[in-house]
Design an enzyme around this catalytic site. Structure first.
Site, mmCIF file in Angstrom:
data_model
loop_
_atom_site.group_PDB
_atom_site.id
_atom_site.type_symbol
_atom_site.label_atom_id
_atom_site.label_comp_id
_atom_site.label_asym_id
_atom_site.label_seq_id
_atom_site.Cartn_x
_atom_site.Cartn_y
_atom_site.Cartn_z
ATOM 1 N N LYS A 52 0.848 -1.295 0.199
ATOM 2 C CA LYS A 52 -0.149 -0.110 0.114
ATOM 3 C C LYS A 52 0.819 1.254 -0.032
ATOM 4 O O LYS A 52 0.551 2.214 -0.546
ATOM 5 C CB LYS A 52 -0.750 0.022 1.392
ATOM 6 C CG LYS A 52 -1.955 -1.002 0.946
ATOM 7 C CD LYS A 52 -2.683 -1.224 2.492
ATOM 8 C CE LYS A 52 -3.870 -2.465 2.209
ATOM 9 N NZ LYS A 52 -4.414 -2.885 3.589
ATOM 10 N N GLN A 96 -4.563 -1.723 9.922
ATOM 11 C CA GLN A 96 -4.323 -3.158 9.372
ATOM 12 C C GLN A 96 -5.015 -4.179 10.365
ATOM 13 O O GLN A 96 -4.383 -4.461 10.957
ATOM 14 C CB GLN A 96 -2.973 -3.451 8.925
ATOM 15 C CG GLN A 96 -2.637 -4.709 8.100
ATOM 16 C CD GLN A 96 -3.390 -4.640 6.577
ATOM 17 O OE1 GLN A 96 -3.319 -3.477 5.816
ATOM 18 N NE2 GLN A 96 -3.987 -5.421 6.376
ATOM 19 N N ASP A 119 -10.713 2.630 4.260
ATOM 20 C CA ASP A 119 -10.866 1.407 4.077
ATOM 21 C C ASP A 119 -12.586 1.159 3.989
ATOM 22 O O ASP A 119 -12.759 0.032 3.654
ATOM 23 C CB ASP A 119 -10.756 0.506 5.286
ATOM 24 C CG ASP A 119 -9.323 -0.293 5.043
ATOM 25 O OD1 ASP A 119 -8.924 -0.666 4.111
ATOM 26 O OD2 ASP A 119 -8.384 -0.537 6.163
#
Ligand code: NDP
Length: 290
Positions: A52, A96, A119
């Protein structure tokens, strides 16, 4: 059979995002800034976060990794989330997953400012998605939608079968595929571990989206001729012949299923790169929305 080339499509989209960022800066706008919070030393999580961050560099986006030890307490992590929520320079951030067992994913997700939740996991954003209002779509489902669009796949009136009902992939994609829009307008069947006669259902799928985390679970005898297949699964298996020490497997037996499919996404190089590019798009949206 046509390959749904996520790697190539993601590279094209990255060029478009890079161009948008360049224009934004020319107009005096700020450089989008994404932060990834990484707790502990989970190998897969480290790989995903690094990918990412590398993608941010590629498109001219600022990025920061915040690494925390796996002994961090839930309240310390929530303090970090609060700090990121209040930092005006940060446009979007992700924590994460998975988190260590002593920390509640739910509490952490709910603590993130919905305007920075790139997200798309916060209940606020999930609710907006359900109501078809503009919002950050969860990155993996968003990536699948973009593949559908880029490959002009017909969805209207099709039977879409989703295998797996997680809150980050299966549930949101089943909602998105049934919306009154393109992509959408499918009749959707959402299946899971309690589904009886799964094969009978997958055999009727025009579009099959598989996200259960069981390597090569979907075999050729479970699909019909002409099916469009999105393989979301990623499982690492040790493989000494590979430089990395492991090989990646999807949830679909690619070799067998490709013989019957009209379109199929590979693993790696399918949905994975599209997930990353969707995160970039959401971060750009967060920056512009300020
Ligand atoms: P979860 O483990 O959260 O959910 C798995 C789902 O599969 C559950 O709903 C479960 O049912 C269902 N399931 C398990 N066994 C069966 C079975 N035999 N038949 C039918 N359904 C079954 O998975 P995630 O959605 O988080 O991830 C799935 C896979 O996708 C993983 O390999 C993950 O690594 C990968 N992934 C890839 C991404 C990418 O960018 N490409 C992004 C996110 C995930 P039940 O609810 O009943 O337990």
């Amino acid at each position: 059979m046509q390959l749904l080339d996520g790697k190539k499509t993601a590279a094209d989209i990255k060029e478009e995002v890079a161009e948008e960022i360049k224009l934004l800066k020319l107009k005096g706008g700020k450089t989008p800034h994404l932060v990834a919070v990484l707790v502990g030393n989970n190998g897969a999580s480290i790989t995903y976060v690094n990918a990412k961050i590398a993608a941010c560099d590629k498109v001219g986006m600022q990025s920061t990794i915040v690494r925390l030890h796996d002994t961090v307490t839930e309240s310390e992590l929530l303090d970090k989330v609060e700090e990121l929520n209040n930092d005006a320079d940060i446009d979007g951030f992700i924590v994460q997953l998975p988190l260590p067992k002593h920390i509640s994913d739910k509490k952490v997700t709910e603590a993130i400012d919905p305007k920075k939740d790139v997200d798309g996991f916060h209940p606020w954003n999930i609710g907006k998605m359900m109501l078809n209002l503009p919002t950050f779509l969860p990155a993996t489902p968003f990536g699948i939608l973009q593949l559908i669009e880029r490959y002009n796949i017909e969805t209207n009136g099709k039977h879409c079968v989703v295998v797996g009902r997680s809150s980050i992939v299966g549930s949101p994609i089943s909602n998105l595929m049934s919306r009154n829009s393109y992509p959408g307008n499918c009749t959707v069947t959402l299946t899971h571990s309690r589904t009886v006669n799964l094969k009978e259902i997958t055999l009727t799928a025009d579009i099959l989206i598989v996200a259960l985390g069981k390597p090569e679970f979907i075999t050729a005898d479970m699909v019909k001729e002409g099916v469009v297949v999105f393989d979301v699964g990623i499982t690492r298996k040790a493989d000494k012949s590979k430089k990395s020490g492991y090989k990646l497997y999807g949830d679909v037996d690619f070799k067998g299923v490709q013989e019957k499919a009209s379109f199929i996404s590979p693993v790696p190089g399918g949905v994975g790169p599209m997930t990353i590019v969707s995160l970039l798009k959401n971060t750009l949206l967060a920056t512009k929305g300020k």
